[in-house]
Design an enzyme around this catalytic site. Structure first.
Site, PDB file in Angstrom:
ATOM      1  N   ARG A  29    -100.930 -32.976 -52.196  1.00 52.56           N
ATOM      2  CA  ARG A  29    -102.139 -33.795 -52.282  1.00 52.56           C
ATOM      3  C   ARG A  29    -102.440 -34.222 -53.709  1.00 52.56           C
ATOM      4  NH1 ARG A  29    -102.227 -30.853 -47.772  1.00 52.56           N
ATOM      5  NH2 ARG A  29    -103.559 -31.398 -46.002  1.00 52.56           N
ATOM      6  N   SER A 166    -105.794 -30.060 -36.935  1.00 50.22           N
ATOM      7  CA  SER A 166    -104.623 -30.286 -37.784  1.00 50.22           C
ATOM      8  C   SER A 166    -105.038 -30.989 -39.069  1.00 50.22           C
ATOM      9  CB  SER A 166    -103.585 -31.146 -37.039  1.00 50.22           C
ATOM     10  OG  SER A 166    -102.672 -31.686 -37.971  1.00 50.22           O
ATOM     11  N   GLN A 168    -103.059 -32.119 -41.195  1.00 51.72           N
ATOM     12  CA  GLN A 168    -102.172 -33.263 -41.449  1.00 51.72           C
ATOM     13  C   GLN A 168    -102.689 -34.507 -40.725  1.00 51.72           C
ATOM     14  OE1 GLN A 168     -98.231 -31.812 -40.527  1.00 51.72           O
ATOM     15  NE2 GLN A 168     -98.173 -30.562 -42.377  1.00 51.72           N
ATOM     16  N   ASP A 319     -99.662 -20.758 -40.922  1.00 49.26           N
ATOM     17  CA  ASP A 319     -98.320 -20.663 -41.528  1.00 49.26           C
ATOM     18  C   ASP A 319     -97.886 -19.222 -41.775  1.00 49.26           C
ATOM     19  OD1 ASP A 319     -98.101 -23.382 -41.467  1.00 49.26           O
ATOM     20  OD2 ASP A 319     -98.713 -23.683 -43.546  1.00 49.26           O
ATOM     21  N   ARG A 350     -91.552 -21.845 -33.692  1.00 51.50           N
ATOM     22  CA  ARG A 350     -91.777 -20.513 -34.280  1.00 51.50           C
ATOM     23  C   ARG A 350     -92.091 -19.451 -33.234  1.00 51.50           C
ATOM     24  NH1 ARG A 350     -94.685 -22.241 -39.998  1.00 51.50           N
ATOM     25  NH2 ARG A 350     -92.718 -22.774 -41.039  1.00 51.50           N
TER      26      ARG A 350
END
Ligand code: S3P
Length: 437
Positions: A29, A166, A168, A319, A350
């Site tokens: 960013r 999210s 993103q 994460d 994952r």
């Protein structure tokens, strides 16, 4: 070049003090939002992981001048941003690069193409294509996946209710919304995702606001000029997680991590470790470039207990879940992780990959539709036999999880394709070698 790493049986205790590696989300960013100031800024403590370097190369192709003045300090001059790229913009393994750049590029008066590696080319992009298209963006894709061809279009502000939390998705829309004079843009999400975009936009002078609307988390922005300012990236709690968890499970460890980012949208791991009765203390809190920061001391924690991890907590530790699954195997009783179905859409699936790899160590773990059920050590000492190979599926966090599991294994473990760790954590092995006492 493919590189495997071999752990050598039980690790010595981890002891000492280290500086936490720079934050990946903030580093991306700092360049992307920094370039929107159209001015010159110095970014200190920039992460030189492969993901952030992909963002850096793309911004250079778009006309930014970017130079390293030392190992982790970057000077970005964006006065010529943005010009039409002469080639495809390659995002490598980085979902953050592709999704945030798609938002930025949707508002330009030229065409561009974003592409990625095999892992990124399998990840869902419809989550940004659809709302950006509602704003008027013209994006062609390979059935909702990369490459993304973004054609010039006039965009307008919208209100968008995102089905998932999210950062993103939210960031792509806010970056597009910032650049259009046609109305304001609001993103509503069911849980609060990381808010680095909003904080950094505010740091540079934008009018972005976060608030609650009908039980949802809202962020609203409209076109405002940004002012160039030097910025400091804080340490990455998602990288620190591997060291924190290793220290908690390796006998006699005692580690201080300096300069960890403590933005509340990222600190779910600290809350969970406290709940699990880990020996963890947060010290010396401060505010740097509009982000909370502090130090963490973490000691070997033999009496941890399993817990449930779900709901609002999930985006705050998304994460860290692969290595949290390993942590749970060293706690007494059951740990249930749920509401984390989006783990299937990360650098690897994952849920499937963590289950498969931790089972090799003998962990009693069951993948579910939206998480895991893990039976902890239940009376035994939880340590693994080892003498096995870990695969990482182009996923840095699975490789690092495998390495930490190797440190509590009696016999050596081979972690394949360890070069993926460069994605987010250059210097990982050096840090561990220096801490082993
Ligand atoms: C990121 C947001 C998260 C996270 C990813 C980095 C970011 O993804 O998993 O590693 O920098 O915005 P989502 O926002 O898709 O959950």
């Amino acid at each position: 070049m493919r590189k495997s790493v071999i752990t050598q049986g039980f690790s010595a205790p981890l002891r000492g003090e280290i500086k936490t590696p720079p934050d990946k989300s903030m580093s991306h960013r700092s360049l992307i939002i920094g370039s929107l100031t159209k001015g010159k800024i110095k970014i200190s403590n920039f992460l030189t992981g492969a993901d952030c370097l992909a963002t850096l190369e793309i911004l250079k192709e778009l006309g930014c001048e970017i130079q390293f003045i030392d190992e982790n300090t970057v000077v970005l001059d964006a006065k010529n941003a943005y010009r039409a790229p002469k080639k495809e913009l390659y995002c490598g393994n980085s979902g953050t690069t592709m999704r945030l750049m798609a938002g930025l590029l949707s508002a330009q008066n030229f065409n561009s193409t974003l592409s990625g590696d095999i892992s990124l080319s399998k990840r869902p992009m419809k989550r940004i294509i659809e709302p950006l298209s509602f704003m008027g963006a013209a994006i062609k894709s390979n059935d909702g996946k990369a490459p993304l061809v973004i054609e010039q279009a006039n965009i307008k502000g919208i209100e968008y209710k995102s089905p998932i939390a999210s950062a993103q998705v939210k960031s792509a829309l806010l970056l597009a919304g910032l650049q259009t004079p046609n109305g304001k843009t609001t993103v509503l999400e069911p849980h609060l995702s990381r808010d680095h975009t909003e904080r950094m936009l505010k740091f540079f002078g934008s009018n972005v606001e976060n608030y609650n609307k009908n039980g949802l988390f809202a962020a609203t922005i409209s076109q405002t000029p940004l002012m160039p300012k030097d910025l400091n990236v804080v340490g990455d709690i998602s990288s620190a997680a591997f060291i924190m968890i290793a220290a908690a499970i390796i006998k006699d460890s005692d580690v201080i991590l300096k300069n960890i980012g403590l933005n509340p949208t990222r600190t779910g791991l600290i809350d969970v470790m406290k709940r699990m009765k880990a020996n963890i203390d947060v010290l010396n809190c401060d505010l740097v470039s509009n982000e909370e920061v502090g130090d963490i001391r973490i000691k070997y924690s033999p009496d941890m207990e399993g817990c449930e991890i779900s709901g609002d907590l999930i985006p705050r530790l998304i994460d860290e879940i692969p290595v949290i699954a390993l942590l749970a195997s060293q706690a007494k009783g059951e740990t249930i992780i749920k509401d984390a179905g989006d783990l299937k859409n990360k650098e690897s699936d994952r849920i499937a990959c963590v289950e498969r790899e931790l089972r090799k160590f003998g962990v009693n773990i069951q993948g579910t539709e939206d998480g895991f059920i893990i039976e902890g050590k239940n009376g035994g000492n939880g340590l693994f036999k080892g003498d096995l190979e870990v695969d990482c599926y182009h996923d840095h966090r699975i490789a690092m999880m495998g390495y930490i599991a190797g440190l509590i294994s009696q016999k050596p473990c081979k972690i394949n394709d360890f070069e993926w760790v460069e994605t987010s954590f250059p210097g990982f092995l050096n840090i561990f070698e220096n801490l082993k006492k």
